[in-house]
Design an enzyme around this catalytic site. Structure first.
Site, PDB file in Angstrom:
ATOM      1  N   HIS B  63       8.642  -0.659  -1.464  1.00 27.37           N
ATOM      2  CA  HIS B  63       7.170  -0.671  -1.384  1.00 27.37           C
ATOM      3  C   HIS B  63       6.547  -0.876  -2.761  1.00 27.37           C
ATOM      4  CE1 HIS B  63       3.486   1.048   0.926  1.00 27.37           C
ATOM      5  NE2 HIS B  63       3.097   0.243  -0.041  1.00 27.37           N
ATOM      6  N   LEU B  66       3.142  -6.575  -6.180  1.00 27.20           N
ATOM      7  CA  LEU B  66       3.325  -7.398  -7.378  1.00 27.20           C
ATOM      8  C   LEU B  66       2.069  -8.201  -7.701  1.00 27.20           C
ATOM      9  CD1 LEU B  66       7.019  -8.619  -6.955  1.00 27.20           C
ATOM     10  CD2 LEU B  66       6.144  -6.698  -8.295  1.00 27.20           C
ATOM     11  N   HIS B 234       4.699   5.721   2.671  1.00 27.93           N
ATOM     12  CA  HIS B 234       4.061   6.845   1.942  1.00 27.93           C
ATOM     13  C   HIS B 234       3.478   7.952   2.815  1.00 27.93           C
ATOM     14  CE1 HIS B 234       0.688   4.343   3.020  1.00 27.93           C
ATOM     15  NE2 HIS B 234       0.876   3.470   2.033  1.00 27.93           N
ATOM     16  N   ASP B 307       5.318   2.698  -3.976  1.00 29.56           N
ATOM     17  CA  ASP B 307       3.968   2.189  -3.733  1.00 29.56           C
ATOM     18  C   ASP B 307       3.308   1.794  -5.062  1.00 29.56           C
ATOM     19  OD1 ASP B 307       1.676   1.318  -2.540  1.00 29.56           O
ATOM     20  OD2 ASP B 307       0.944   3.286  -1.931  1.00 29.56           O
TER      21      ASP B 307
END
Lengths: 315, 427
Positions: B63, B66, B234, B307
């Site tokens: 996770h 970019l 998450h 994340d």
């Protein structure tokens, strides 16, 4: 040689003041209130200082109150107003306040619709920052003027029952009032529809009830808070009529309070909604006095922040 | 071809129950030999002395953001993968909320092509719905042909139950996992932080944990109904964990991840309006955090994921309510876990590596997660006692929005080896 260095003080929340400092500001406000009754309502305490009023959210009473307070202390006052919506696109808050500070401002009074914005500004500038209300977070000068008004009439805070009724959830006033009053030993009771009482509020050392009569019963102070119509659109209560039926401060309800009860409201009032119109104009009402006291308290506070009582000497 | 020998390290590979000193010989990008002691085979073999180091299968982060294409001012494929390599990751998956959205073949090809020159392996996650609008399915099948392992509308949780039904049912044809960012957006509204004591104190609109658990409940039912794998991103609340634990007992194909920041911090950190603690889902109560910790230990939470969500400093410096959600995490995840879980004896190395490498590979069908002979040479070499202070200067990613800023962490990555190449560290 000793260097005289002023400690920069901010007032973001009531936690920034000790109990003693609160009492000092209240005591000093008394003499400033006297100044306001004179023909020439001006003292030179802040001569040469610049107070910037940064209002990112519209305000009438708070802004005028601060402006008068600063002017009566002989400060130069600069106004900056912008709507929060335009801020989203334009210059950042950081750049705005730094630019203004670069023009040699000493004290910033700030109103903003987002919580925490005053704290943010305090990080970026060298002068004092005074919170004139940031979202639903904090409004310490309103709390100070409320406390002044209560103290002037009741001569104490300890064991007073203060009932605050209305939209607790979205109120910055109530958060600052709770901070200030509970520390001084008052018993604060909050009342409003369950959807306008934020979760966990009972952890703030206050009583909570949905029953307005129970809240008002034997109260020394009853404070109404403004109900905003947009909350109805958000579905937080079904109608203004239903709200007022359950929560309006009216004559029969106010009778349950102590005979010398003070009726307060931070304004602006919705007559016929949170306050019955007759009650707002009754002998119990100190709503207009709150406004007068606001100027005196803000003078006292500006004087205090500018170093009037707190000049520190470091060796 | 190049040969690399890792000597004297403590090899930890939960997939083989291995936790002792082994030497590892790498040849042609493959783990050629794993043995108690391998002596230098030829002069051209490069040797890494891993004395006092932990050697693990390359870490995998499923996770990350970019930000490439479209938000290269925050991060790009090269800066993000450099951060990944520094953090010990050899494979990462990146989310499709780019501009344009990764919702079609060309977007997926763009990421695969550009990242072929990057230090670590990148698997883009395809969008579930076109433009992440939650209206129509994206071309999931064609993206699957390009090699994606998962789909997600991360950050833009699909609210329509019929669209979700169709997505969950549709991916039965493909070997894909649906990653859910669980958020009922009507309930989260304009919320900024967890609805709790702190939000009430600060006057910030709260996000109730209900917002997450509503969608978790919905998706568990969908996953069970269609027997399709759903992975919850998450996870942050006690309630969601209860639901997931129960579903797993019924053998529903659900898995979930937790981030280091949700495991370590709670809503108290927001008292000063620090935007580097602002993310979605928001940091919960201490009770939530404790539940995450024990569920991470007992396996209800399958894996760790960062994340990693880069944002520019000036975006984070705005009024708290205008600052974007999200924090970076690739460079701090491992050190944070060593500092707060290994060194405090809350977790063993075998357990940690399982959750940071073996299981992520397993859930998403990725290569890696093994040190055994024949496995791809994706290896992380860790100095478990190296100390460092997280500062803006020593983060190599473009953005510096880390909740660990100015904290001293223990554990540094000495080398990251991807496909047999040293992509981080000096020999």
């Amino acid at each position: 040689m000793t260097v005289k260095e002023k400690i920069i003080r901010h007032l973001i929340t009531m936690d920034d003041l000790t109990n003693e400092e609160i009492m000092t500001i209240i005591e000093e406000a008394k003499s400033f209130k006297e100044v306001l009754t004179r023909d020439i309502k001006k003292v030179p305490a802040l001569r040469g200082k610049t107070v910037v009023l940064l209002f990112f959210e519209s305000s009438t009473r708070t802004k005028i109150s601060f402006e008068l307070a600063a002017k009566r202390l002989s400060a130069d006052v600069v106004n900056f107003s912008a709507s929060t919506s335009s801020l989203k696109k334009s210059e950042s808050l950081k750049d705005t306040v730094r630019t203004i500070e670069a023009m040699a401002a000493d004290i910033f009074v700030m109103r903003h619709s987002y919580p925490g914005s005053t704290q943010l500004v305090a990080k970026y500038i060298k002068g004092s920052v005074l919170n004139g209300g940031d979202g639903a977070h904090s409004h310490p000068t309103q709390a100070l003027l409320d406390m002044y008004t209560i103290y002037e009439k009741k001569k104490r805070f300890k064991d007073l029952k203060v009932a605050i009724i209305g939209d607790i959830k979205h109120s910055r006033v109530v958060r600052s009032d709770i901070e200030g009053l509970t520390r001084m030993g008052a018993n604060v009771v909050l009342c409003g529809p369950s959807t306008l009482l934020p979760r966990y509020i009972e952890q703030f050392n206050v009583g909570v009830t949905y029953n307005v009569e129970e809240a008002i019963k034997d109260a020394d102070v009853v404070m109404g808070l403004r109900i905003q119509f947009e909350r109805q659109e958000q579905g937080l209560f079904p109608s203004v009529l239903e709200y007022s039926q359950f929560f309006q401060i009216n004559r029969p309800r106010l009778k349950k309070a102590k005979p010398d009860v003070l009726l307060m409201h931070p304004g602006p009032i919705n007559r016929g909604v949170e306050l019955e119109s007759e009650v707002a104009d009754s002998v119990y009402s100190v709503i207009d006095e709150q406004v007068t006291n606001g100027v005196a308290v803000r003078m006292s506070l500006l004087y205090f922040l500018a170093g009037g009582k707190d000049e520190q000497v470091t060796d | 071809m190049s040969k690399l020998l890792i000597k004297n390290g403590k090899a930890v590979d939960p997939s083989a129950g291995m936790n002792k000193n082994f030497d590892i010989l790498i040849e042609n990008g493959i783990i050629k030999k794993l043995s108690k002691s391998i002596s230098r085979i030829s002069k051209t073999t490069k040797v890494i002395d891993a004395k006092n180091c932990i050697v693990t299968p390359g870490l995998i982060d499923v996770h990350t953001h970019l930000r490439d294409p479209g938000y290269e001012d925050k991060e790009d494929i090269f800066s993000g993968t450099a951060a990944a390599a520094k953090g010990g990751f050899t494979t990462i998956m990146c989310m499709p909320n780019t501009d344009p959205v990764l919702d079609n073949v060309s977007g997926i090809r763009y990421v695969f092509d550009k990242s072929s020159k990057a230090p670590v392996k990148v698997f883009p996650v395809g969008a579930i719905s076109k433009k992440l609008e939650g209206k129509e399915l994206a071309e999931i099948g064609r993206m699957a042909q390009e090699g994606i392992k998962a789909i997600s509308d991360d950050g833009q949780c699909i609210q329509s139950s019929i669209l979700m039904r169709n997505a969950v049912e549709y991916i039965k044809m493909f070997n894909l996992v649906l990653i859910e960012h669980a958020e009922d957006t009507a309930l989260s509204g304009d919320g900024q932080i967890n609805e709790g004591y702190i939000s009430t104190k600060l006057g910030l609109p709260g996000i109730p944990s209900l917002s997450e658990s509503f969608i978790v409940a919905r998706d568990i039912l969908l996953s069970e109904y269609f027997d399709t794998p759903i992975h919850f991103a998450h996870i942050s609340s006690r309630k969601s964990l209860e639901l997931i634990k129960n579903a797993k007992k019924r053998k529903v194909k659900v898995t979930c991840e937790v981030t280091p920041h949700h495991l370590i911090f709670n809503e108290e950190y927001l008292q000063t309006f620090d935007p580097n603690f602002k993310m979605k889902p928001p940091l919960g109560s201490e009770s939530d955090r404790k539940a995450l910790e024990s569920s991470f230990k007992d396996g209800t939470i399958d894996i760790l994921a960062t994340d990693h969500a880069p944002h520019r400093i000036d975006e984070k410096e705005r009024e708290f309510s205008l600052a974007p959600f999200g924090v970076v995490g690739l460079e701090t995840a491992l050190s944070a876990m060593i500092s707060f879980f290994i060194n405090t004896k809350k977790m063993t190395w075998l357990e940690l590596v399982e959750r940071m490498s073996v299981k992520p590979a397993e859930i998403f069908g990725l290569e890696g997660g093994s040190l055994l002979e024949g496995a791809p040479a994706d290896i992380t070499i860790i100095n478990p006692s190296g100390k460092w202070v997280v500062t803006e200067d020593n983060l190599v990613g473009k953005s510096k929005n880390s909740p660990f800023l100015n904290m001293e962490l223990t554990g540094t990555v000495k080398f990251t080896i991807a496909n047999g190449q040293v992509v981080y560290g000096q020999i």
